[in-house]
Design an enzyme around this catalytic site. Structure first.
Site, PDB file in Angstrom:
ATOM      1  N   ARG A  29       6.765   2.227   0.179  1.00 43.98           N
ATOM      2  CA  ARG A  29       5.761   1.564  -0.654  1.00 43.98           C
ATOM      3  C   ARG A  29       4.342   1.868  -0.206  1.00 43.98           C
ATOM      4  O   ARG A  29       3.385   1.476  -0.882  1.00 43.98           O
ATOM      5  CB  ARG A  29       5.972   0.043  -0.657  1.00 43.98           C
ATOM      6  CG  ARG A  29       7.088  -0.425  -1.557  1.00 43.98           C
ATOM      7  CD  ARG A  29       7.106  -1.942  -1.681  1.00 43.98           C
ATOM      8  NE  ARG A  29       5.962  -2.448  -2.419  1.00 43.98           N
ATOM      9  CZ  ARG A  29       5.658  -3.744  -2.539  1.00 43.98           C
ATOM     10  NH1 ARG A  29       6.415  -4.648  -1.933  1.00 43.98           N
ATOM     11  NH2 ARG A  29       4.611  -4.132  -3.234  1.00 43.98           N
ATOM     12  N   LYS A  30       4.185   2.563   0.911  1.00 44.41           N
ATOM     13  CA  LYS A  30       2.854   2.896   1.409  1.00 44.41           C
ATOM     14  C   LYS A  30       2.346   4.164   0.749  1.00 44.41           C
ATOM     15  O   LYS A  30       3.100   4.930   0.157  1.00 44.41           O
ATOM     16  CB  LYS A  30       2.874   3.038   2.930  1.00 44.41           C
ATOM     17  CG  LYS A  30       3.424   1.823   3.664  1.00 44.41           C
ATOM     18  CD  LYS A  30       2.649   0.553   3.333  1.00 44.41           C
ATOM     19  CE  LYS A  30       3.002  -0.615   4.255  1.00 44.41           C
ATOM     20  NZ  LYS A  30       4.339  -1.174   4.000  1.00 44.41           N
TER      21      LYS A  30
END
Length: 359
Positions: free
Chosen positions: A181-182
């Site tokens: 998700r980064k």
């Protein structure tokens, strides 16, 4: 049936596939040359002397604190609204995580609240650039004594800037995550960034069982197996090279959301002079849980923003934190990635506005 819209989707392509294939073909999947290459790329992106790659963002937090000597008898100030890893790392060092409230509109700590929580036992402050929004670093440094170490939880802030300075380079150490998700991903992974060679050396020892790299193979202090494999570092190298491209994609998606939702819900932003890192797009809404269920029922993956630590059993004994409570109850993470399309944003916003009676 309409295809579901995922909460997050890593942007990986041919460059990443070639890099991983090269390592697989070499047969050296870990403890090889790609680790150092990735570390140089991360240090260059953040602007620090060193970056030390580790297994994940939690390992980065844990090892940074241990390298700074945090341990039993120490207090570390932690926002009451953050992912639990921030506080867990403090506890894993044997220290006490002292919670402080946050601004429910920005989700980040107020400098004065941090200053009020500092005691003679305070060893460090964990400043969390939550969802990629930089903490007001100048204000924080101005009110916290120089004896108190400022450590950045910059897990979601690679590429973010505070008054032109890269997040991850502001404190004595910065802690990054490369979860999918980064903005930059290695699948799982993390890094500690620092300008202090002794901190970097300590993290390198601790990530590899505590072994001293001087030819003696001595272990003066036990460590961990917190290494990051070459095959994952290979994935991360082209990702870091594409950092500006990836951030531009997220900035574009954020602008589409803001245009459609800005007059109806609370939308995220950075302070004037700062650059948001856009790890996630988290809006502030009433009836969050109702909207969460409704959007999921329409095939739209949404999620809570993150956790209010004082609601969790491990941290429930420190009193009320109304800002963190309000942030937790209202924060809704919308589907968001560098690859998010305008059509997807339209569908998410149409569904959300319809549920709010604003279609």
């Amino acid at each position: 049936m309409t295809a579901p819209i995922r909460l997050a989707r890593p942007d990986v392509g041919e460059a990443e596939l070639r890099a991983v294939a090269e390592v697989l073909g070499s047969g050296q999947l870990t403890m090889g040359p790609k680790v150092g290459e990735f570390e140089c790329a991360v240090a260059g992106a953040v602007g620090t002397r060193d970056a030390v790659a580790v297994a994940n963002g939690t390992a980065a937090l844990h090892l940074a604190l241990l390298a700074l000597g945090v341990g039993p008898g120490d207090e570390v100030v932690v926002p009451a609204y953050t992912f639990p890893a921030t506080a867990n790392a403090v506890r894993l060092c044997g220290a006490e995580a002292v919670l402080v409230d946050v601004d429910p509109e920005t989700f980040v700590v107020d400098a004065e609240a941090v200053a009020d929580a500092v005691t003679s036992r305070t060893r460090a402050v964990m400043a969390v650039h939550l969802f990629g929004r930089p903490v007001d670093w100048d204000a924080l440094r101005a009110v916290v004594s120089e004896r108190v170490l400022l450590v950045e939880d910059a897990a979601g802030a690679l590429g973010a800037r505070s008054r032109g300075r890269p997040c991850g380079s502001l404190g004595v150490a910065g802690c990054l995550s490369f979860h999918p998700r980064k903005i930059v991903t290695t699948g799982e992974g993390g890094a500690v960034t620092t300008d202090d060679p002794e901190i970097a050396a300590a993290v390198r020892r601790l990530r590899h069982h505590g072994i001293v790299a001087d030819g003696t193979n001595d272990i003066p202090v036990p460590g961990f197996n917190y290494r990051l494999a070459d095959v994952l570092c290979a994935l991360g190298i082209p990702q870091v090279e594409r950092l500006e491209e990836l951030l531009a994609g997220r900035e574009r998606a954020a602008s589409w959301y803001a245009e459609r939702l800005g007059d109806v819900v609370g939308t995220p932003s950075a302070a004037e002079g700062d650059r948001h890192g856009w790890q996630a797009y988290v809006v502030r809404v009433d009836r969050r849980d109702e909207l969460l269920a409704a959007l999921r029922a329409e095939g739209i993956e949404v999620q809570i923003g993150t956790y209010a630590l004082h609601r969790l059993g491990a941290y429930r004994d420190q009193g009320a934190f109304p800002g963190a409570q309000r942030a937790y109850e209202r924060a809704l993470a919308l589907p968001f990635a560098a690859t998010t399309t305008e059509d997807e944003v339209d569908r998410v916003c149409t569904a959300l506005l319809g549920r709010l009676g604003r279609s």
